[in-house]
Write a protein that holds these residues in place. Structure first.
Motif, short mmCIF file in Angstrom:
data_model
loop_
_atom_site.label_atom_id
_atom_site.label_comp_id
_atom_site.label_asym_id
_atom_site.label_seq_id
_atom_site.Cartn_x
_atom_site.Cartn_y
_atom_site.Cartn_z
N LYS A 19 0.80 -1.22 0.00
CA LYS A 19 0.00 0.00 0.00
C LYS A 19 0.83 1.28 0.00
O LYS A 19 0.31 2.34 -0.26
CB LYS A 19 -0.91 0.02 1.23
CG LYS A 19 -1.78 -1.20 1.40
CD LYS A 19 -2.98 -1.18 0.51
CE LYS A 19 -4.00 -0.25 1.10
NZ LYS A 19 -5.27 -0.34 0.42
N GLY A 20 2.11 1.20 0.37
CA GLY A 20 2.94 2.40 0.43
C GLY A 20 3.64 2.51 1.77
O GLY A 20 3.91 1.51 2.42
N THR A 21 3.91 3.73 2.16
CA THR A 21 4.61 3.93 3.42
C THR A 21 3.75 4.79 4.35
O THR A 21 2.85 5.49 3.90
CB THR A 21 5.97 4.62 3.21
OG1 THR A 21 5.76 5.88 2.60
CG2 THR A 21 6.90 3.78 2.37
N THR A 22 4.07 4.71 5.61
CA THR A 22 3.41 5.54 6.61
C THR A 22 4.41 5.84 7.73
O THR A 22 5.46 5.20 7.80
CB THR A 22 2.14 4.84 7.16
OG1 THR A 22 1.42 5.75 7.98
CG2 THR A 22 2.47 3.60 7.94
N LYS A 23 4.08 6.80 8.54
CA LYS A 23 4.93 7.16 9.67
C LYS A 23 4.06 7.34 10.90
O LYS A 23 2.92 7.78 10.80
CB LYS A 23 5.68 8.47 9.40
CG LYS A 23 6.76 8.37 8.38
CD LYS A 23 7.50 9.68 8.25
CE LYS A 23 8.72 9.52 7.37
NZ LYS A 23 9.55 10.73 7.36
N PHE A 24 4.62 6.99 12.04
CA PHE A 24 3.97 7.29 13.31
C PHE A 24 5.01 7.26 14.42
O PHE A 24 6.12 6.77 14.23
CB PHE A 24 2.78 6.36 13.59
CG PHE A 24 3.05 4.90 13.43
CD1 PHE A 24 3.66 4.16 14.42
CD2 PHE A 24 2.69 4.26 12.26
CE1 PHE A 24 3.91 2.82 14.27
CE2 PHE A 24 2.92 2.89 12.09
CZ PHE A 24 3.53 2.18 13.11
N MET A 25 4.61 7.81 15.56
CA MET A 25 5.50 7.86 16.72
C MET A 25 5.58 6.48 17.37
O MET A 25 4.56 5.79 17.44
CB MET A 25 4.96 8.85 17.75
CG MET A 25 4.81 10.27 17.27
SD MET A 25 6.33 11.19 17.36
CE MET A 25 6.53 11.33 19.12
N PRO A 26 6.74 6.09 17.87
CA PRO A 26 6.83 4.80 18.58
C PRO A 26 5.84 4.71 19.75
O PRO A 26 5.34 3.63 20.04
CB PRO A 26 8.27 4.78 19.09
CG PRO A 26 9.02 5.69 18.16
CD PRO A 26 8.04 6.75 17.75
N ASP A 27 5.54 5.83 20.38
CA ASP A 27 4.60 5.83 21.51
C ASP A 27 3.16 5.53 21.07
O ASP A 27 2.31 5.25 21.92
CB ASP A 27 4.63 7.17 22.23
CG ASP A 27 5.94 7.41 22.94
OD1 ASP A 27 6.70 6.43 23.13
OD2 ASP A 27 6.22 8.56 23.30
N ASP A 28 2.87 5.62 19.78
CA ASP A 28 1.52 5.33 19.28
C ASP A 28 1.22 3.84 19.24
O ASP A 28 0.07 3.44 19.09
CB ASP A 28 1.32 5.90 17.87
CG ASP A 28 1.36 7.42 17.85
OD1 ASP A 28 1.14 8.03 18.92
OD2 ASP A 28 1.58 7.98 16.76
N ILE A 29 2.26 2.99 19.35
CA ILE A 29 2.07 1.54 19.28
C ILE A 29 1.47 1.05 20.60
O ILE A 29 2.02 1.31 21.67
CB ILE A 29 3.41 0.82 19.00
CG1 ILE A 29 3.99 1.30 17.66
CG2 ILE A 29 3.20 -0.69 18.99
CD1 ILE A 29 5.38 0.78 17.36
N ARG A 30 0.34 0.37 20.49
CA ARG A 30 -0.38 -0.14 21.66
C ARG A 30 -0.29 -1.66 21.71
O ARG A 30 -0.02 -2.31 20.70
CB ARG A 30 -1.87 0.27 21.59
CG ARG A 30 -2.10 1.74 21.50
CD ARG A 30 -1.76 2.41 22.83
NE ARG A 30 -1.94 3.84 22.73
CZ ARG A 30 -1.03 4.73 23.07
NH1 ARG A 30 0.13 4.34 23.55
NH2 ARG A 30 -1.26 6.01 22.94
N SER A 31 -0.54 -2.22 22.86
CA SER A 31 -0.52 -3.67 23.04
C SER A 31 -1.57 -4.32 22.12
O SER A 31 -2.70 -3.86 22.05
CB SER A 31 -0.81 -4.03 24.48
OG SER A 31 -1.00 -5.42 24.60
N PRO A 32 -1.19 -5.43 21.48
CA PRO A 32 -2.15 -6.12 20.62
C PRO A 32 -3.05 -7.08 21.39
O PRO A 32 -4.02 -7.58 20.84
CB PRO A 32 -1.26 -6.89 19.65
CG PRO A 32 -0.05 -7.21 20.47
CD PRO A 32 0.13 -6.01 21.38
N VAL A 33 -2.71 -7.36 22.65
CA VAL A 33 -3.45 -8.35 23.43
C VAL A 33 -4.90 -7.92 23.56
O VAL A 33 -5.20 -6.79 23.94
CB VAL A 33 -2.81 -8.54 24.82
CG1 VAL A 33 -3.62 -9.52 25.65
CG2 VAL A 33 -1.37 -9.04 24.67
N GLY A 34 -5.80 -8.82 23.17
CA GLY A 34 -7.23 -8.54 23.24
C GLY A 34 -7.78 -7.87 21.99
O GLY A 34 -8.98 -7.76 21.83
N GLN A 35 -6.91 -7.40 21.10
CA GLN A 35 -7.36 -6.73 19.88
C GLN A 35 -7.25 -7.62 18.65
O GLN A 35 -7.88 -7.35 17.64
CB GLN A 35 -6.56 -5.45 19.64
CG GLN A 35 -6.77 -4.41 20.72
CD GLN A 35 -6.11 -3.10 20.35
OE1 GLN A 35 -6.07 -2.73 19.19
NE2 GLN A 35 -5.60 -2.40 21.34
#
Length: 165
Positions: free
Chosen positions: A112-128
């Motif tokens: 799809k291409g590239t994207t950028k985000f802050m490392p702090d935006d990464i949330r736990s995947p548990v339960g999602q």
């Protein structure tokens, strides 16, 4: 410094703090990203460019030539226990990753291409997400109302399915 210059400086500073990721579709419902730190190249190959090998796990499509190096091509959705790639494809979308000295071709549905985000935006995947995906994830990011799986290249390379240690 006027307001416009201050805004530009603030945007440049924020942009420098963002990490770059390659964004791709694993299947119709699942979008994922991989850090650009591990991504070498995204290429489209005819399916004939991947030579199947006997007695390999179902997720291993075969061997491919990438820049005069022979590397494994892996059906990434199948490795992650998601819906496997459509076998009626004419070509493969391959994300070549490098972890330490190991190169691996990850075949995905669509790049799809590239994207950028802050490392702090990464949330736990548990339960999602499904629990079978969690070992391969660094987490999840919600971007423009879309949940992106942030894949862990090291965990993919270390997968017991790919390792024969």
């Amino acid at each position: 410094m006027n307001n416009a210059q201050m805004i530009l400086t603030a945007k440049k500073t924020k942009n420098n703090l963002l990490d770059g990721y390659l964004k791709f579709q694993l299947n119709q419902q699942t979008t994922a990203v991989l850090s650009m730190k591990h991504t070498q190249e995204a290429v489209i190959l005819p399916i004939e460019a991947v030579t199947s090998m006997p007695n390999m796990p179902a997720c291993i499509l075969g061997l491919m030539n990438w820049r005069n190096r022979i590397i494994w091509a892996v059906d990434l959705p199948r490795l992650l226990n998601l819906e496997a790639l459509d076998h009626k494809l004419w070509q493969y979308n391959v994300v070549v990753i490098k972890v330490e000295s190991l190169l691996l071709g990850l075949v995905v549905q669509e790049i799809k291409g590239t994207t950028k985000f802050m490392p702090d935006d990464i949330r736990s995947p548990v339960g999602q997400v499904a629990s079978s995906l969690v070992p391969y994830l660094r987490g999840c990011v919600v971007q423009e109302e879309e949940t992106l799986l942030v894949l862990d290249a090291q965990a993919i390379v270390d997968s017991s399915i790919l390792r024969n240690d």
